[in-house]
Motif scaffolding. Structure first.
Motif, mmCIF file in Angstrom:
data_model
loop_
_atom_site.group_PDB
_atom_site.id
_atom_site.type_symbol
_atom_site.label_atom_id
_atom_site.label_comp_id
_atom_site.label_asym_id
_atom_site.label_seq_id
_atom_site.Cartn_x
_atom_site.Cartn_y
_atom_site.Cartn_z
ATOM 1 N N LEU A 128 -33.329 72.449 0.999
ATOM 2 C CA LEU A 128 -34.131 73.617 0.670
ATOM 3 C C LEU A 128 -33.760 74.193 -0.695
ATOM 4 O O LEU A 128 -34.633 74.660 -1.438
ATOM 5 C CB LEU A 128 -33.963 74.691 1.752
ATOM 6 C CG LEU A 128 -34.447 74.334 3.158
ATOM 7 C CD1 LEU A 128 -34.132 75.458 4.128
ATOM 8 C CD2 LEU A 128 -35.923 74.010 3.173
ATOM 9 N N VAL A 178 -39.611 70.340 3.586
ATOM 10 C CA VAL A 178 -39.471 71.476 2.668
ATOM 11 C C VAL A 178 -40.817 72.178 2.502
ATOM 12 O O VAL A 178 -40.896 73.413 2.503
ATOM 13 C CB VAL A 178 -38.926 70.998 1.314
ATOM 14 C CG1 VAL A 178 -38.933 72.147 0.303
ATOM 15 C CG2 VAL A 178 -37.506 70.452 1.474
ATOM 16 N N GLY A 179 -41.890 71.412 2.374
ATOM 17 C CA GLY A 179 -43.203 72.003 2.250
ATOM 18 C C GLY A 179 -43.607 72.791 3.482
ATOM 19 O O GLY A 179 -44.229 73.852 3.383
ATOM 20 N N ARG A 182 -41.769 76.038 3.516
ATOM 21 C CA ARG A 182 -42.386 76.931 2.533
ATOM 22 C C ARG A 182 -43.622 77.616 3.118
ATOM 23 O O ARG A 182 -43.838 78.815 2.910
ATOM 24 C CB ARG A 182 -42.747 76.152 1.273
ATOM 25 C CG ARG A 182 -43.360 77.035 0.174
ATOM 26 C CD ARG A 182 -43.880 76.221 -0.994
ATOM 27 N NE ARG A 182 -42.804 75.617 -1.747
ATOM 28 C CZ ARG A 182 -42.573 74.317 -1.823
ATOM 29 N NH1 ARG A 182 -43.362 73.467 -1.164
ATOM 30 N NH2 ARG A 182 -41.592 73.841 -2.547
ATOM 31 N N SER A 183 -44.440 76.868 3.866
ATOM 32 C CA SER A 183 -45.655 77.445 4.429
ATOM 33 C C SER A 183 -45.359 78.380 5.598
ATOM 34 O O SER A 183 -46.090 79.347 5.824
ATOM 35 C CB SER A 183 -46.599 76.324 4.877
ATOM 36 O OG SER A 183 -46.069 75.607 5.985
ATOM 37 N N HIS A 185 -42.493 80.127 5.994
ATOM 38 C CA HIS A 185 -41.642 81.250 5.588
ATOM 39 C C HIS A 185 -41.958 81.656 4.155
ATOM 40 O O HIS A 185 -41.173 81.390 3.229
ATOM 41 C CB HIS A 185 -40.167 80.871 5.722
ATOM 42 C CG HIS A 185 -39.696 80.756 7.140
ATOM 43 N ND1 HIS A 185 -39.231 81.828 7.867
ATOM 44 C CD2 HIS A 185 -39.647 79.687 7.967
ATOM 45 C CE1 HIS A 185 -38.904 81.425 9.079
ATOM 46 N NE2 HIS A 185 -39.141 80.134 9.167
ATOM 47 N N PRO A 186 -43.101 82.317 3.942
ATOM 48 C CA PRO A 186 -43.439 82.763 2.584
ATOM 49 C C PRO A 186 -42.421 83.746 2.016
ATOM 50 O O PRO A 186 -42.343 83.926 0.797
ATOM 51 C CB PRO A 186 -44.822 83.408 2.762
ATOM 52 C CG PRO A 186 -44.923 83.728 4.218
ATOM 53 C CD PRO A 186 -44.135 82.664 4.924
ATOM 54 N N LEU A 188 -39.425 83.259 1.776
ATOM 55 C CA LEU A 188 -38.406 82.493 1.065
ATOM 56 C C LEU A 188 -38.947 81.926 -0.247
ATOM 57 O O LEU A 188 -38.416 80.964 -0.784
ATOM 58 C CB LEU A 188 -37.898 81.338 1.944
ATOM 59 C CG LEU A 188 -37.172 81.744 3.230
ATOM 60 C CD1 LEU A 188 -36.759 80.500 4.001
ATOM 61 C CD2 LEU A 188 -35.959 82.600 2.924
ATOM 62 N N LYS A 189 -39.987 82.540 -0.760
ATOM 63 C CA LYS A 189 -40.641 82.046 -1.968
ATOM 64 C C LYS A 189 -39.652 81.895 -3.119
ATOM 65 O O LYS A 189 -39.661 80.905 -3.850
ATOM 66 C CB LYS A 189 -41.755 83.012 -2.366
ATOM 67 C CG LYS A 189 -42.519 82.626 -3.637
ATOM 68 C CD LYS A 189 -43.607 83.645 -3.922
ATOM 69 C CE LYS A 189 -44.341 83.319 -5.214
ATOM 70 N NZ LYS A 189 -45.083 82.066 -5.128
ATOM 71 N N LEU A 192 -37.549 78.731 -2.496
ATOM 72 C CA LEU A 192 -38.213 77.435 -2.389
ATOM 73 C C LEU A 192 -39.169 77.114 -3.531
ATOM 74 O O LEU A 192 -39.419 75.943 -3.809
ATOM 75 C CB LEU A 192 -38.979 77.373 -1.060
ATOM 76 C CG LEU A 192 -38.138 77.482 0.208
ATOM 77 C CD1 LEU A 192 -39.042 77.582 1.425
ATOM 78 C CD2 LEU A 192 -37.208 76.291 0.343
ATOM 79 N N ASP A 193 -39.724 78.114 -4.179
ATOM 80 C CA ASP A 193 -40.730 77.848 -5.210
ATOM 81 C C ASP A 193 -40.094 77.682 -6.587
ATOM 82 O O ASP A 193 -39.983 78.624 -7.365
ATOM 83 C CB ASP A 193 -41.761 78.990 -5.245
ATOM 84 C CG ASP A 193 -42.773 78.859 -4.131
ATOM 85 O OD1 ASP A 193 -42.706 77.855 -3.402
ATOM 86 O OD2 ASP A 193 -43.615 79.752 -3.989
#
Length: 240
Positions: A128, A178-179, A182-183, A185-186, A188-189, A192-193
């Motif tokens: 992550l 990971v994707g 991300r979807s 748990h926004p 955690l932007k 992850l982003d």
């Protein structure tokens, strides 16, 4: 267990410890013992073709594990062999029969039972955060579904005939996991982003849990497992 434990730290305790627990269980009159092994005792074999999906008849190659210094998978293979051999002996040379059934899970995720970070948790966290960029297909299962499999193996009469039971729910690419996180748990932007580039390495061999499913085993969706896993990491402060 340390991620990079030595041969001596892994092999002897695994085999001797398994033998001692089985002896104690048999002496106490246990009719069945369920041993948690690992798909590490199943899939580490260079003779398995790429793209193959293997079942309980497949074993990791002990010589190959030694040559590659894969002491964890060697320890799981030796310990499981010891367990099954003990079960056969106990059923033929003594008056009290003790069935031995082994359950082989892969990468176990799901809610933590403790506030500390174990090796499995650290592996997911490293994916992550981008510390580990290895792209590969990985087998995974929810810890709660492993617990259900252990109960089935213990309580279902037909489980003894199989001896080994693979307990795997999903096969997913690391980037897909990971994707999905991300979807789900926004929040955690920030974690992850960021730009990342995964590097393809050898995929894990595919495994089949049909024997366990035939006993009535069911498993959670990958979405539920990853959502609850991350929720528990957040509660434990692992991702803060």
């Amino acid at each position: 267990m340390a991620l990079f434990a030595t041969r001596a730290e892994i092999l002897a305790p695994a085999v001797t410890g398994t033998r001692n627990v089985l002896r104690a269980s048999h002496a106490a009159g246990a009719r069945r013992v369920v041993v948690v092994s690992s798909v590490g005792a199943v899939i580490v074999n260079p003779r398995i073709p790429d793209g193959a999906v293997v079942d309980e008849d497949c074993w990791s190659d002990e010589d190959y594990c030694r040559a590659t210094e894969n002491w964890y998978c060697l320890s799981e293979t030796l310990a499981e062999c010891e367990a099954l051999a003990y079960g056969e002996k106990a059923g033929t040379t003594t008056t009290t029969t003790t069935d031995v059934v082994t359950v082989c899970p892969p990468w176990v995720l799901g809610p933590l039972l403790q506030p500390t970070v174990n090796t499995t948790s650290m592996r997911l966290v490293s994916y992550l955060t981008g510390e580990n960029t290895d792209e590969k297909m990985r087998n995974m299962v929810d810890v709660r579904d492993v617990a259900a499999a252990l109960v089935l193996a213990l309580e279902t009469p037909g489980a003894a005939s199989g001896r080994r039971l693979i307990c795997s729910a999903h096969a997913m690419k690391v980037s897909e996991m990971v994707g999905l996180v991300r979807s789900l748990h926004p929040d955690l932007k920030q974690l992850l982003d960021y730009p990342r580039e995964f590097v393809q390495v050898e995929d894990e061999k595919g495994v089949s849990s049909k024997r366990l499913q035939a006993l009535g085993w069911k498993f959670r969706t990958a979405e539920e497992t990853l959502r609850d896993t991350i929720d528990s990491y957040k509660a434990a402060g692992i991702l803060s």
